[in-house]
Write a protein that holds these residues in place. Structure first.
Motif, PDB file in Angstrom:
ATOM      1  N   ASP A  99      99.948  53.451  95.094  1.00  0.00           N
ATOM      2  CA  ASP A  99      99.921  52.275  95.328  1.00  0.00           C
ATOM      3  C   ASP A  99      98.945  51.618  96.479  1.00  0.00           C
TER       4      ASP A  99
ATOM      5  N   GLU B 197     102.472  45.378 109.637  1.00  0.00           N
ATOM      6  CA  GLU B 197     102.040  46.528 108.676  1.00  0.00           C
ATOM      7  C   GLU B 197     102.234  46.104 107.366  1.00  0.00           C
ATOM      8  N   LYS B 198     101.485  46.622 106.297  1.00  0.00           N
ATOM      9  CA  LYS B 198     101.870  46.620 104.949  1.00  0.00           C
ATOM     10  C   LYS B 198     102.409  47.670 104.605  1.00  0.00           C
ATOM     11  N   TYR B 199     103.755  47.726 103.972  1.00  0.00           N
ATOM     12  CA  TYR B 199     104.561  48.786 103.906  1.00  0.00           C
ATOM     13  C   TYR B 199     105.228  48.767 102.860  1.00  0.00           C
ATOM     14  N   ALA B 200     105.711  49.823 102.112  1.00  0.00           N
ATOM     15  CA  ALA B 200     106.635  49.971 100.976  1.00  0.00           C
ATOM     16  C   ALA B 200     108.063  50.010 101.413  1.00  0.00           C
TER      17      ALA B 200
ATOM     18  N   LYS C 251     105.767  44.830 101.001  1.00  0.00           N
ATOM     19  CA  LYS C 251     104.972  44.476  99.803  1.00  0.00           C
ATOM     20  C   LYS C 251     105.288  44.872  98.760  1.00  0.00           C
TER      21      LYS C 251
ATOM     22  N   ALA D 231     103.983  55.442  96.948  1.00  0.00           N
ATOM     23  CA  ALA D 231     103.306  54.507  98.056  1.00  0.00           C
ATOM     24  C   ALA D 231     102.054  54.673  97.976  1.00  0.00           C
ATOM     25  N   ARG D 232     101.657  56.194  98.360  1.00  0.00           N
ATOM     26  CA  ARG D 232     100.162  56.792  98.140  1.00  0.00           C
ATOM     27  C   ARG D 232      99.363  55.934  97.037  1.00  0.00           C
TER      28      ARG D 232
ATOM     29  N   TYR E 123      99.540  52.437  99.989  1.00  0.00           N
ATOM     30  CA  TYR E 123     100.199  51.937 101.068  1.00  0.00           C
ATOM     31  C   TYR E 123     100.359  53.186 101.940  1.00  0.00           C
ATOM     32  N   GLU E 124     100.021  52.958 103.273  1.00  0.00           N
ATOM     33  CA  GLU E 124     100.078  54.015 103.989  1.00  0.00           C
ATOM     34  C   GLU E 124     101.452  53.999 104.789  1.00  0.00           C
ATOM     35  N   TRP E 125     102.521  53.074 104.813  1.00  0.00           N
ATOM     36  CA  TRP E 125     103.772  53.250 105.214  1.00  0.00           C
ATOM     37  C   TRP E 125     104.887  52.956 104.494  1.00  0.00           C
ATOM     38  N   LEU E 126     105.871  53.475 104.609  1.00  0.00           N
ATOM     39  CA  LEU E 126     107.239  53.423 103.783  1.00  0.00           C
ATOM     40  C   LEU E 126     108.231  53.580 104.651  1.00  0.00           C
TER      41      LEU E 126
END
Length: 599
Positions: A91, A37-40, A126, A88-89, A93-96
């Protein structure tokens, strides 16, 4: 790992604020793979426990009564999550991931897994949002500010233990002020961050992969940081030091001991032994392991030496036939129930049979010689001493040798011991007590502890121009007494304070020898107590100083009587202790002995 579904969280928050019906079946937290996953990820300073939002509250928020739901949504901890999701949104990103609500801390297994994985989670993120809740402006602090006096002049985020790995692990860290305005990125702020944190600039820009400093230097970065729980001082360093271990909250400082043992099992980095006893206020002989990262505060420039370079420094002092085997022997040091089994180059201290310097293949700075530490030998095992010599070559006190030794990582025995000193018979013979160190021991009842293991009293006869010092100490749980006497035939003797302090340090260095000397004098097995007697002649006089010492095992109380008498016949005086044990059946004999010794 659990991740916040950014859009689901923001949708739910919007429905709650608009008073709309909330979809109870929509998951806000979902499991994801940190390597896929690509997450913050959020890095922040925890507020009071009641202000944060935990896992249970995050999951059940939609089903709570309106009053409770509103209370949670007004918390500072909830607002941090909301603002992180909005960032995050924005930038893409779907996940935090946020530590307060993405870990179910009711499960000890889940908590342990999360703590052991946390460095990797930050490393794989990320972007890491570093939220500085106490920075009001939109520029990054570049100098110490009196607003942050409590935290050494910098924002509180820089004083916390967990944020150390959260700064180093992610390649992309973006800082925000209290209003969530961006104030810079780690890479562009690296020079300032290096000044604040004492972490080298290249570590901040390139990370630890393929560029890992020695253990002592990494520990030094955490020296001035704090955590709420003692155990987290160790747990927050596991990822930085590339080790894993189970969590045992409640073990206190043992967590840091376990961390060091795990490091030793995983590497041959001997800089782990280069902590400084003085920084923690210790003056006692101790385990080879440090108690806290603050003991490594002075190791910011520490680095390992290559075997060839280490041997080059040793070749003038160590026999050539031993040099060839150094490289192979230094590579491993297994942990046994007796201690850490290790080969070391040891050289004795002057006039000492139990105190040694050990050379380690690391140095304080790029051009320095090998660091040495001080060790004490006690019952065939070696312990750390309250003395370290950064960059000091072994003096010609004895030939250094390559030895296989056992370094004790278990705490040695330390028990409080009280000496009740009767020096009235010295006063009757013209002596007065001129000084005592430490000053806190003002009377004749001396209670020695692990932090105050020695008291020195100095006596002087001004008419005879003679002085001597008596040390009352405890070492490895054993009581001891030692006398140092010097001739005062110099015109201007040193001030009492200097003389006493010099005697204190010289006795402290040799405390294990004095304790062993008294221990060897003991005859037979320990009974109800022991009685010791020692006589020593005062230099260039006919006087003899006699010390009588009685210790009862049950009470840890010691009675000491000092007296001086004339011996014009110059009878033989050994200056050594003689002793005998006392059992319960010999109380009458004890009474007679006490009469003869003390009256």
């Amino acid at each position: 790992m659990r991740l916040i579904n950014v859009q689901a969280f923001l949708d739910r928050d919007g429905w709650i604020k608009e008073g709309k019906l909330v979809d109870h079946d929509k998951n806000v937290l979902e499991f994801g793979d940190d390597e896929v996953e690509k997450y913050a990820i959020l890095s922040h300073r925890w507020m009071k426990e009641a202000e944060e939002v935990d896992y249970r509250e995050m999951v059940k928020l939609a089903k709570m009564p309106p009053g409770k739901r509103d209370e949670i949504c007004q918390r500072g901890g909830y607002k941090k999550i909301l603002q992180s999701c909005e960032q995050a949104r924005n930038d893409g990103y779907e996940w935090l991931w946020v530590d307060t609500c993405c870990i179910d801390k009711r499960s000890s297994a889940e908590l342990s897994e999360a703590i052991n994985s946390m460095y990797r989670w930050y490393e794989n993120a990320k972007v890491c949002y570093a939220y500085l809740h106490d920075v009001p402006v939109s520029s990054f602090p570049t100098v110490r500010d009196k607003r942050y006096t409590k935290f050494n002049g910098w924002p509180e985020w820089f004083s916390r233990g967990w944020t150390l790995q959260e700064l180093i692990a992610p390649s992309n860290v973006q800082f925000f002020n209290k209003d969530w305005r961006s104030i810079g990125y780690k890479r562009t702020l690296a020079p300032t961050l290096a000044c604040i944190t004492r972490i080298p600039k290249h570590i901040l820009t390139d990370g630890l992969r393929g560029n890992r400093p020695c253990v002592a230097q990494i520990m030094s970065w955490a020296a001035n940081r704090t955590t709420r729980r003692v155990e987290d001082r160790a747990y927050s360093l596991m990822g930085l030091l590339d080790v894993n271990m189970p969590m045992l909250y409640g073990e206190g400082k043992k967590a840091f001991h376990r961390l060091q043992l795990e490091i030793i099992r995983a590497s041959n980095d001997q800089s782990i032994f280069v902590w400084d006893c003085h920084l923690s206020g210790k003056i006692r002989t101790d385990s080879i392991l440090a108690d806290d990262p603050s003991d490594f505060r002075r190791c910011g420039e520490m680095e390992l030496m290559g075997h060839d370079e280490f041997i080059e420094y040793l070749k003038d002092d160590v026999p050539e036939e031993e040099l060839h085997s150094i490289e192979e022997r230094l590579d491993t040091f297994p942990i046994t129930n007796r201690g850490i089994q290790i080969w070391m180059v040891l050289g004795p201290f002057l006039h000492s049979r139990t105190r040694f310097r050990a050379w380690l293949p690391c140095r304080d700075g790029r051009r320095g010689p090998p660091v040495t530490i001080a060790l004490t030998l006690w019952e065939s095992n070696y312990y750390r001493c309250p003395m370290s010599h950064f960059g000091l070559r072994l003096p010609p006190e004895g030939p250094p040798q390559l030895r296989q030794v056992y370094l004790r990582y278990q705490d040695p025995p330390h028990r409080n011991l009280t000496f009740e000193v009767d020096d009235s018979m010295l006063t009757e013979n013209g002596f007065t007590c001129c000084d005592t160190y430490p000053k806190k021991f003002s009377g004749n009842m001396l209670t020695l502890t692990s932090t105050d293991p020695l008291c020195v009293k100095v006596y002087c006869d001004s008419q005879a121009n003679h002085r001597f010092s008596v040390g009352f100490g405890q070492c490895f749980g054993k009581g001891w007494i030692h006398v140092r006497s010097v001739e005062c035939n110099i015109i201007r003797p040193p001030p009492w304070e200097d003389y006493t302090l010099d005697a204190y340090h010289k006795m402290l260095v040799r405390a294990p020898e004095y304790a062993q000397a008294m221990n060897k004098a003991r005859s037979g097995s320990e009974g109800y107590g022991q009685i010791y007697v020692m006589q020593t002649r005062l230099p260039r006089t006919t006087r003899v100083l006699q010390i009588s010492f009685v210790m009862w095992n049950s009470s840890r109380m010691c009675g000491v009587r000092l007296r001086v008498f004339d011996d014009p016949g110059f009878c033989d005086v050994s200056g050594e202790w003689t002793a005998f044990n006392v059992d319960v059946g010999g109380l009458l004999h004890v009474s007679l002995a006490l009469i003869s010794l003390f009256i």
